[in-house]
Design an enzyme around this catalytic site. Sequence first.
Site, PDB file in Angstrom:
ATOM      1  N   ASN A  10      40.424  52.284 -20.873  1.00 10.62           N
ATOM      2  CA  ASN A  10      40.828  52.266 -22.280  1.00 10.62           C
ATOM      3  C   ASN A  10      40.032  51.152 -22.954  1.00 10.62           C
ATOM      4  O   ASN A  10      40.328  49.976 -22.750  1.00 10.62           O
ATOM      5  CB  ASN A  10      42.339  51.997 -22.367  1.00 10.62           C
ATOM      6  CG  ASN A  10      42.800  51.763 -23.798  1.00 10.62           C
ATOM      7  OD1 ASN A  10      42.089  52.084 -24.745  1.00 10.62           O
ATOM      8  ND2 ASN A  10      43.993  51.211 -23.948  1.00 10.62           N
ATOM      9  N   LYS A  12      39.917  50.422 -26.041  1.00 12.89           N
ATOM     10  CA  LYS A  12      40.582  49.881 -27.238  1.00 12.89           C
ATOM     11  C   LYS A  12      39.575  49.775 -28.400  1.00 12.89           C
ATOM     12  O   LYS A  12      38.742  50.655 -28.540  1.00 12.89           O
ATOM     13  CB  LYS A  12      41.234  48.530 -26.927  1.00 12.89           C
ATOM     14  CG  LYS A  12      42.075  48.576 -25.659  1.00 12.89           C
ATOM     15  CD  LYS A  12      42.936  47.364 -25.492  1.00 12.89           C
ATOM     16  CE  LYS A  12      43.595  47.415 -24.125  1.00 12.89           C
ATOM     17  NZ  LYS A  12      44.693  46.477 -24.012  1.00 12.89           N
ATOM     18  N   HIS A  93      50.447  54.294 -26.371  1.00  4.74           N
ATOM     19  CA  HIS A  93      50.107  52.991 -25.786  1.00  4.74           C
ATOM     20  C   HIS A  93      50.999  51.922 -26.436  1.00  4.74           C
ATOM     21  O   HIS A  93      51.315  52.008 -27.620  1.00  4.74           O
ATOM     22  CB  HIS A  93      48.625  52.680 -26.034  1.00  4.74           C
ATOM     23  CG  HIS A  93      48.137  51.491 -25.270  1.00  4.74           C
ATOM     24  ND1 HIS A  93      48.397  50.200 -25.683  1.00  4.74           N
ATOM     25  CD2 HIS A  93      47.447  51.388 -24.120  1.00  4.74           C
ATOM     26  CE1 HIS A  93      47.867  49.361 -24.806  1.00  4.74           C
ATOM     27  NE2 HIS A  93      47.284  50.045 -23.849  1.00  4.74           N
ATOM     28  N   GLU A  95      50.408  49.086 -27.547  1.00  5.78           N
ATOM     29  CA  GLU A  95      49.856  48.452 -28.745  1.00  5.78           C
ATOM     30  C   GLU A  95      50.114  49.324 -29.978  1.00  5.78           C
ATOM     31  O   GLU A  95      50.322  48.806 -31.078  1.00  5.78           O
ATOM     32  CB  GLU A  95      48.352  48.180 -28.543  1.00  5.78           C
ATOM     33  CG  GLU A  95      48.155  47.000 -27.603  1.00  5.78           C
ATOM     34  CD  GLU A  95      46.859  46.994 -26.826  1.00  5.78           C
ATOM     35  OE1 GLU A  95      45.932  47.747 -27.165  1.00  5.78           O
ATOM     36  OE2 GLU A  95      46.781  46.227 -25.843  1.00  5.78           O
ATOM     37  N   GLU A 163      52.939  50.924 -17.929  1.00  4.75           N
ATOM     38  CA  GLU A 163      52.251  49.696 -18.318  1.00  4.75           C
ATOM     39  C   GLU A 163      53.266  48.659 -18.802  1.00  4.75           C
ATOM     40  O   GLU A 163      53.693  48.703 -19.971  1.00  4.75           O
ATOM     41  CB  GLU A 163      51.269  49.982 -19.450  1.00  4.75           C
ATOM     42  CG  GLU A 163      50.196  50.985 -19.085  1.00  4.75           C
ATOM     43  CD  GLU A 163      48.966  50.795 -19.956  1.00  4.75           C
ATOM     44  OE1 GLU A 163      47.933  50.412 -19.416  1.00  4.75           O
ATOM     45  OE2 GLU A 163      49.060  50.991 -21.169  1.00  4.75           O
ATOM     46  N   GLY A 169      46.595  42.787 -20.632  1.00  2.01           N
ATOM     47  CA  GLY A 169      45.668  41.799 -21.177  1.00  2.01           C
ATOM     48  C   GLY A 169      46.049  40.359 -20.903  1.00  2.01           C
ATOM     49  O   GLY A 169      45.487  39.449 -21.517  1.00  2.01           O
ATOM     50  N   SER A 208      46.393  44.565 -16.536  1.00  5.32           N
ATOM     51  CA  SER A 208      45.584  43.561 -15.824  1.00  5.32           C
ATOM     52  C   SER A 208      45.099  44.024 -14.457  1.00  5.32           C
ATOM     53  O   SER A 208      44.944  43.204 -13.542  1.00  5.32           O
ATOM     54  CB  SER A 208      46.344  42.238 -15.713  1.00  5.32           C
ATOM     55  OG  SER A 208      46.599  41.720 -17.009  1.00  5.32           O
TER      56      SER A 208
HETATM   57  C1  PEP Z   1      45.650  48.801 -21.344  1.00  5.32           C
HETATM   58  O1  PEP Z   1      45.325  48.468 -22.466  1.00  5.32           O
HETATM   59  O2  PEP Z   1      46.067  49.944 -21.155  1.00  5.32           O
HETATM   60  C2  PEP Z   1      45.516  47.817 -20.271  1.00  5.32           C
HETATM   61  C3  PEP Z   1      46.065  48.077 -19.124  1.00  5.32           C
HETATM   62  O3  PEP Z   1      44.812  46.674 -20.563  1.00  5.32           O
HETATM   63  P1  PEP Z   1      44.376  45.525 -19.514  1.00  5.32           P
HETATM   64  O4  PEP Z   1      43.839  46.241 -18.290  1.00  5.32           O
HETATM   65  O5  PEP Z   1      43.336  44.747 -20.210  1.00  5.32           O
HETATM   66  O6  PEP Z   1      45.605  44.751 -19.171  1.00  5.32           O
END
Ligand code: PEP
Length: 248
Positions: A10, A12, A93, A95, A163, A169, A208
């Site tokens: 992803n 973003k 997601h 976000e 998630e 992040g 992460s």
């Molecule tokens: C995500 O945005 O779906 C995600 C898992 O980000 P990160 O791997 O940077 O934590």
Amino acid sequence: MANRKFIVGNWKMNGLSEQLTDIAEIAKFADKYEGVDVAICPPVTLIAQAAEHNPGFMIGAQDCHYADNGAHTGCLSAAMIREAGARLSILGHSERRTDQHETDAEVKAKAQAVHAAGLSAIICVGETEQQRDAGQAVEIVCGQLAGSFPENADASWLTIAYEPVWAIGTGRVPEVADVEEMHAAIRKKLNELMGEGAGGVRILYGGSMNGGNAAQLLAVANVDGGLVGGASLTAEKFGPIIEAAAAA
Ligand code: PEP
């Protein structure tokens, strides 16, 4: 039988056309590890160019609107992202659930629109740190799943991504036992929601994930792959995750 692993990047709001070279580099890993399904979801501006490069893996979107067309300024329909070259879309997601106030009902409608357009959907669910600390993580995540769950769901087009919001992040990752508990709870909920066929729906872990922790996370029962943000932007970081999935 274990599901085939699925590793999804992803991007973003990252990437201009000069980053297409990273997609070409990532393609080399996807070619090398044929036993793993790989997808990259770049910003919408790169979907067509990325798909034209025909990288040998799927290009997806990060969202789409639930309506076919109409007065929705700035939004894109499933048919539009499909025409651009997307074969799947991430939906709900955290976000977007936070920044755009997306509800479970909207995510469900989006998933149905995506399926109607012939695309696959990855529905994201996850608890906040406050909810986990209050002992509500499983209840919250299973509630999101039930509320976002599309009609006529089928493993051929639906994937779930767990998630934890606090792990996205941040460099923080849940304990393996907590990942195992949550993925088992999601599998159980899928069984309740769709009965036969639930075992084939892939459940990704996201938050992460990187080359250093992927092998451990991907070895957990019911973890069928990863949704990766920061570590998906270059082949140097994403490649080892694909490699770990191939070995899992
Ligand atoms: C995500 O945005 O779906 C995600 C898992 O980000 P990160 O791997 O940077 O934590």
